[in-house]
Design an enzyme around this catalytic site. Structure first.
Site, PDB file in Angstrom:
ATOM      1  N   HIS A 264       1.612  -2.814  77.553  1.00  0.00           N
ATOM      2  CA  HIS A 264       0.813  -3.518  78.575  1.00  0.00           C
ATOM      3  C   HIS A 264      -0.398  -4.222  77.968  1.00  0.00           C
ATOM      4  CE1 HIS A 264       2.992  -0.763  81.252  1.00  0.00           C
ATOM      5  NE2 HIS A 264       2.786  -1.691  82.162  1.00  0.00           N
TER       6      HIS A 264
ATOM      7  N   ASP B 253     -18.756  -1.426  65.140  1.00  0.00           N
ATOM      8  CA  ASP B 253     -18.186  -2.052  66.333  1.00  0.00           C
ATOM      9  C   ASP B 253     -17.796  -1.061  67.417  1.00  0.00           C
ATOM     10  OD1 ASP B 253     -15.852  -0.951  65.084  1.00  0.00           O
ATOM     11  OD2 ASP B 253     -15.424  -2.849  64.136  1.00  0.00           O
TER      12      ASP B 253
ATOM     13  N   ASP C 135     -16.342   3.752  52.895  1.00  0.00           N
ATOM     14  CA  ASP C 135     -17.126   3.126  53.966  1.00  0.00           C
ATOM     15  C   ASP C 135     -17.184   4.021  55.199  1.00  0.00           C
ATOM     16  OD1 ASP C 135     -17.719   0.879  52.480  1.00  0.00           O
ATOM     17  OD2 ASP C 135     -15.879  -0.144  53.057  1.00  0.00           O
ATOM     18  N   GLY C 136     -16.057   4.676  55.511  1.00  0.00           N
ATOM     19  CA  GLY C 136     -16.006   5.534  56.700  1.00  0.00           C
ATOM     20  C   GLY C 136     -17.028   6.657  56.627  1.00  0.00           C
TER      21      GLY C 136
ATOM     22  N   ALA D 287     -15.208  -6.155  59.244  1.00  0.00           N
ATOM     23  CA  ALA D 287     -14.244  -5.073  59.479  1.00  0.00           C
ATOM     24  C   ALA D 287     -13.162  -5.585  60.454  1.00  0.00           C
ATOM     25  CB  ALA D 287     -14.981  -3.828  59.963  1.00  0.00           C
ATOM     26  N   TYR D 288     -12.957  -4.905  61.558  1.00  0.00           N
ATOM     27  CA  TYR D 288     -11.886  -5.283  62.508  1.00  0.00           C
ATOM     28  C   TYR D 288     -12.073  -6.725  62.999  1.00  0.00           C
ATOM     29  CZ  TYR D 288      -8.313  -3.878  65.986  1.00  0.00           C
ATOM     30  OH  TYR D 288      -7.172  -3.727  66.722  1.00  0.00           O
TER      31      TYR D 288
ATOM     32  N   LEU E 156     -13.077  -9.321  61.508  1.00  0.00           N
ATOM     33  CA  LEU E 156     -12.512 -10.280  60.546  1.00  0.00           C
ATOM     34  C   LEU E 156     -10.995 -10.366  60.717  1.00  0.00           C
ATOM     35  CD1 LEU E 156     -13.524 -11.356  57.321  1.00  0.00           C
ATOM     36  CD2 LEU E 156     -11.692  -9.756  56.920  1.00  0.00           C
ATOM     37  N   SER E 157     -10.346  -9.194  60.882  1.00  0.00           N
ATOM     38  CA  SER E 157      -8.882  -9.170  61.043  1.00  0.00           C
ATOM     39  C   SER E 157      -8.456  -9.893  62.321  1.00  0.00           C
ATOM     40  CB  SER E 157      -8.368  -7.733  61.112  1.00  0.00           C
ATOM     41  OG  SER E 157      -8.907  -6.948  60.105  1.00  0.00           O
TER      42      SER E 157
ATOM     43  N   ASP F 140      -4.787  -7.845  73.983  1.00  0.00           N
ATOM     44  CA  ASP F 140      -4.780  -6.514  73.365  1.00  0.00           C
ATOM     45  C   ASP F 140      -6.148  -5.840  73.422  1.00  0.00           C
ATOM     46  OD1 ASP F 140      -2.164  -6.878  72.805  1.00  0.00           O
ATOM     47  OD2 ASP F 140      -2.342  -6.881  70.625  1.00  0.00           O
TER      48      ASP F 140
HETATM   49  N1  NAD Z   1      -6.977  -4.153  61.990  1.00  0.00           N
HETATM   50  C1  NAD Z   1      -8.118  -3.825  61.451  1.00  0.00           C
HETATM   51  O1  NAD Z   1      -8.687  -4.521  60.603  1.00  0.00           O
HETATM   52  C2  NAD Z   1      -8.797  -2.559  61.895  1.00  0.00           C
HETATM   53  C3  NAD Z   1      -8.176  -1.691  62.796  1.00  0.00           C
HETATM   54  C4  NAD Z   1      -8.875  -0.541  63.182  1.00  0.00           C
HETATM   55  C5  NAD Z   1     -10.179  -0.281  62.696  1.00  0.00           C
HETATM   56  N2  NAD Z   1     -10.726  -1.155  61.816  1.00  0.00           N
HETATM   57  C6  NAD Z   1     -12.096  -0.987  61.320  1.00  0.00           C
HETATM   58  O2  NAD Z   1     -12.296   0.228  60.636  1.00  0.00           O
HETATM   59  C7  NAD Z   1     -13.661   0.544  60.806  1.00  0.00           C
HETATM   60  C8  NAD Z   1     -13.926   1.961  60.412  1.00  0.00           C
HETATM   61  O3  NAD Z   1     -13.838   2.035  59.004  1.00  0.00           O
HETATM   62  P1  NAD Z   1     -13.319   3.368  58.281  1.00  0.00           P
HETATM   63  O4  NAD Z   1     -13.463   3.159  56.826  1.00  0.00           O
HETATM   64  O5  NAD Z   1     -13.969   4.540  58.924  1.00  0.00           O
HETATM   65  O6  NAD Z   1     -11.818   3.399  58.749  1.00  0.00           O
HETATM   66  P2  NAD Z   1     -10.451   3.286  57.913  1.00  0.00           P
HETATM   67  O7  NAD Z   1     -10.420   4.348  56.875  1.00  0.00           O
HETATM   68  O8  NAD Z   1      -9.359   3.193  58.916  1.00  0.00           O
HETATM   69  O9  NAD Z   1     -10.558   1.917  57.115  1.00  0.00           O
HETATM   70  C9  NAD Z   1     -10.859   0.641  57.600  1.00  0.00           C
HETATM   71  C10 NAD Z   1     -11.064  -0.299  56.415  1.00  0.00           C
HETATM   72  O10 NAD Z   1     -12.127  -1.205  56.743  1.00  0.00           O
HETATM   73  C11 NAD Z   1     -13.120  -1.167  55.705  1.00  0.00           C
HETATM   74  N3  NAD Z   1     -14.430  -1.371  56.343  1.00  0.00           N
HETATM   75  C12 NAD Z   1     -15.086  -0.530  57.172  1.00  0.00           C
HETATM   76  N4  NAD Z   1     -16.246  -1.100  57.569  1.00  0.00           N
HETATM   77  C13 NAD Z   1     -16.314  -2.326  56.955  1.00  0.00           C
HETATM   78  C14 NAD Z   1     -17.249  -3.380  56.979  1.00  0.00           C
HETATM   79  N5  NAD Z   1     -18.348  -3.318  57.721  1.00  0.00           N
HETATM   80  N6  NAD Z   1     -16.993  -4.485  56.242  1.00  0.00           N
HETATM   81  C15 NAD Z   1     -15.858  -4.571  55.500  1.00  0.00           C
HETATM   82  N7  NAD Z   1     -14.925  -3.621  55.452  1.00  0.00           N
HETATM   83  C16 NAD Z   1     -15.143  -2.503  56.178  1.00  0.00           C
HETATM   84  C17 NAD Z   1     -12.967   0.191  55.054  1.00  0.00           C
HETATM   85  O11 NAD Z   1     -13.428   0.166  53.721  1.00  0.00           O
HETATM   86  C18 NAD Z   1     -11.462   0.401  55.111  1.00  0.00           C
HETATM   87  O12 NAD Z   1     -10.818  -0.232  54.027  1.00  0.00           O
HETATM   88  C19 NAD Z   1     -13.903   0.261  62.259  1.00  0.00           C
HETATM   89  O13 NAD Z   1     -15.273   0.083  62.558  1.00  0.00           O
HETATM   90  C20 NAD Z   1     -13.083  -0.996  62.474  1.00  0.00           C
HETATM   91  O14 NAD Z   1     -13.876  -2.151  62.368  1.00  0.00           O
HETATM   92  C21 NAD Z   1     -10.054  -2.275  61.419  1.00  0.00           C
HETATM   93  N1  ATP Z   2     -18.304  12.742  58.214  1.00  0.00           N
HETATM   94  C1  ATP Z   2     -17.178  12.272  58.730  1.00  0.00           C
HETATM   95  N2  ATP Z   2     -16.813  12.648  59.958  1.00  0.00           N
HETATM   96  C2  ATP Z   2     -15.676  12.199  60.494  1.00  0.00           C
HETATM   97  N3  ATP Z   2     -14.832  11.360  59.888  1.00  0.00           N
HETATM   98  C3  ATP Z   2     -15.161  10.946  58.664  1.00  0.00           C
HETATM   99  C4  ATP Z   2     -16.350  11.370  58.021  1.00  0.00           C
HETATM  100  N4  ATP Z   2     -16.414  10.764  56.817  1.00  0.00           N
HETATM  101  C5  ATP Z   2     -15.305  10.014  56.709  1.00  0.00           C
HETATM  102  N5  ATP Z   2     -14.558  10.105  57.810  1.00  0.00           N
HETATM  103  C6  ATP Z   2     -13.279   9.442  58.064  1.00  0.00           C
HETATM  104  O1  ATP Z   2     -12.399   9.823  57.001  1.00  0.00           O
HETATM  105  C7  ATP Z   2     -11.623   8.696  56.596  1.00  0.00           C
HETATM  106  C8  ATP Z   2     -11.720   8.494  55.075  1.00  0.00           C
HETATM  107  O2  ATP Z   2     -13.055   8.416  54.653  1.00  0.00           O
HETATM  108  P1  ATP Z   2     -13.657   7.172  53.897  1.00  0.00           P
HETATM  109  O3  ATP Z   2     -13.556   5.937  54.734  1.00  0.00           O
HETATM  110  O4  ATP Z   2     -15.014   7.569  53.463  1.00  0.00           O
HETATM  111  O5  ATP Z   2     -12.737   7.029  52.635  1.00  0.00           O
HETATM  112  P2  ATP Z   2     -11.692   5.937  52.286  1.00  0.00           P
HETATM  113  O6  ATP Z   2     -10.840   5.604  53.471  1.00  0.00           O
HETATM  114  O7  ATP Z   2     -11.026   6.451  51.055  1.00  0.00           O
HETATM  115  O8  ATP Z   2     -12.624   4.722  51.890  1.00  0.00           O
HETATM  116  P3  ATP Z   2     -12.830   3.258  52.501  1.00  0.00           P
HETATM  117  O9  ATP Z   2     -13.167   3.438  53.972  1.00  0.00           O
HETATM  118  O10 ATP Z   2     -13.972   2.696  51.719  1.00  0.00           O
HETATM  119  O11 ATP Z   2     -11.559   2.526  52.299  1.00  0.00           O
HETATM  120  C9  ATP Z   2     -12.122   7.465  57.380  1.00  0.00           C
HETATM  121  O12 ATP Z   2     -11.192   7.166  58.396  1.00  0.00           O
HETATM  122  C10 ATP Z   2     -13.433   7.914  57.967  1.00  0.00           C
HETATM  123  O13 ATP Z   2     -13.668   7.335  59.243  1.00  0.00           O
END
Ligand code: NAD
Ligand code: ATP
Length: 291
Positions: free
Chosen positions: A162, A152, A78-79, A193-194, A196-197, A181
């Site tokens: 703090h 987000d 997803d990232g 994503a966040y 929901l948590s 927080d």
């Molecule tokens: N406590 C938490 O739940 C928490 C804390 C920090 C960031 N986040 C979320 O992580 C997102 C970035 O995702 P990432 O994958 O680059 O970071 P990441 O690798 O830290 O993973 C965050 C997780 O959230 C999932 N995710 C991301 N977007 C989603 C969506 N729209 N719906 C459902 N699941 C989703 C990803 O698959 C991954 O498992 C941020 O936008 C933020 O919302 C969540």
């Molecule tokens: N092009 C990019 N530039 C900067 N950061 C990236 C890029 N692609 C992915 N990332 C970061 O690298 C990390 C891992 O990538 P990604 O989320 O794609 O894989 P994952 O964590 O294995 O999968 P998921 O998010 O589905 O659980 C994430 O924190 C994401 O924000």
């Protein structure tokens, strides 16, 4: 501005761009699979240079890839999809997420479905959903820096010891002060994503709304809030607050006088399989409805 939820299908596909999850050389066989499936359709594949270098291919700049491609593929989690939607925002190209990550909530095509889905895509069996994005303006010393967010923007305390204080305004009028927080402003797509948590609502991704959810508020009366899409919300806070965009970019509020958040004029265009059902994804990936 009215944003429609679906857009027209692509008319002629000649070139496709590809970006891979960083630092993952296990993706090589899937890149080969994408390349050969596209070759069968007479379509060229442009690989972005960082991904190309990682896997030993010849690459092109990100800008060239976006300009010359009819649609873009993100191969990763997803990232990676979020990063590609943000970086390619100005080019208005549809994005297909192929899942090679951990959760894959947004990336619905599995690596073993690559060949079949590409065949279906060239038969017109797909849809393009428009996902609302956020336009964020950071006001710093009379200048404005604009950024887009897919999921987000989080205003979070920077010190573990703090609480942060965030003042929230609609059209310049104070409507709430958040103590705790922090605060999440999410798109409907980001609601799972966040948000929901932190106890925020799940909002169907083609809805148009701004979702404000406090993180651990020190109050009995703070609740998540869903606001109309045409509201412009702004925030002020002190130096103990940081801003995090999609978990990928961080800014310190020390230097920022005001943060304005509104719906971006354009949404991200996500290519999906016609079979994709949001509630199935909720059940499969987030165990929705499980007791
Ligand atoms: N406590 C938490 O739940 C928490 C804390 C920090 C960031 N986040 C979320 O992580 C997102 C970035 O995702 P990432 O994958 O680059 O970071 P990441 O690798 O830290 O993973 C965050 C997780 O959230 C999932 N995710 C991301 N977007 C989603 C969506 N729209 N719906 C459902 N699941 C989703 C990803 O698959 C991954 O498992 C941020 O936008 C933020 O919302 C969540
Ligand atoms: N092009 C990019 N530039 C900067 N950061 C990236 C890029 N692609 C992915 N990332 C970061 O690298 C990390 C891992 O990538 P990604 O989320 O794609 O894989 P994952 O964590 O294995 O999968 P998921 O998010 O589905 O659980 C994430 O924190 C994401 O924000």
């Amino acid at each position: 501005m009215k944003i429609t939820n679906h857009t027209h299908l692509l008319t002629q596909i000649k070139t496709v761009g590809l970006v891979c999850k960083p630092n993952d050389t296990t993706l090589m066989p899937y890149v080969e699979e994408i390349k050969s499936a596209l070759q069968l359709q007479g379509v060229a594949l442009l690989i972005e240079q960082t991904s190309a270098q990682m896997l030993g291919y010849k690459g092109v700049s990100f800008e060239q890839m976006c300009e010359e491609s009819d649609f873009l593929i993100s191969l990763g989690g997803d990232g990676s999809l979020i990063a590609l939607c943000r970086k390619s925002f100005a080019y208005h190209k549809p994005v297909l997420g192929i899942y090679a990550g951990q959760l894959g909530f947004l990336t619905d095509i599995q690596t073993d479905e690559i060949r079949q889905f590409i065949e279906e895509l060239f038969l017109g069996h797909y849809r393009i959903d428009i996902r609302m994005m956020l336009e964020i303006s950071l006001h710093v010393k009379g200048k404005i820096e604009k950024i887009v967010a897919f999921n987000d923007i989080v205003l979070s305390r920077s010190k573990i010891s703090h609480m942060s204080t965030i003042k929230a305004y609609v059209d310049g009028k104070l409507f709430n002060s958040y103590y705790g927080d922090g605060l999440i402003v999410s798109t409907p797509t980001g609601s799972t994503a966040y948000n929901l948590s932190a106890g925020g609502p799940v909002v169907y991704p083609l809805t148009e709304a701004l979702i404000l959810t406090p993180i651990c508020p020190h109050s009995l009366s703070q609740r998540p809030l869903v606001l109309p899409v045409d509201f412009e919300i702004s925030f002020e806070s002190d130096g103990d607050t940081v801003i995090v965009i999609d978990g990928q970019d961080t800014y310190n509020m020390n230097e920022i006088e005001r943060v304005c958040v509104r719906s971006a004029k354009e949404g991200a265009r996500l290519i999906h399989s016609l079979d994709r059902d949001y509630f199935d994804v909720l059940k499969k990936k987030l165990h929705w409805g499980h007791v």
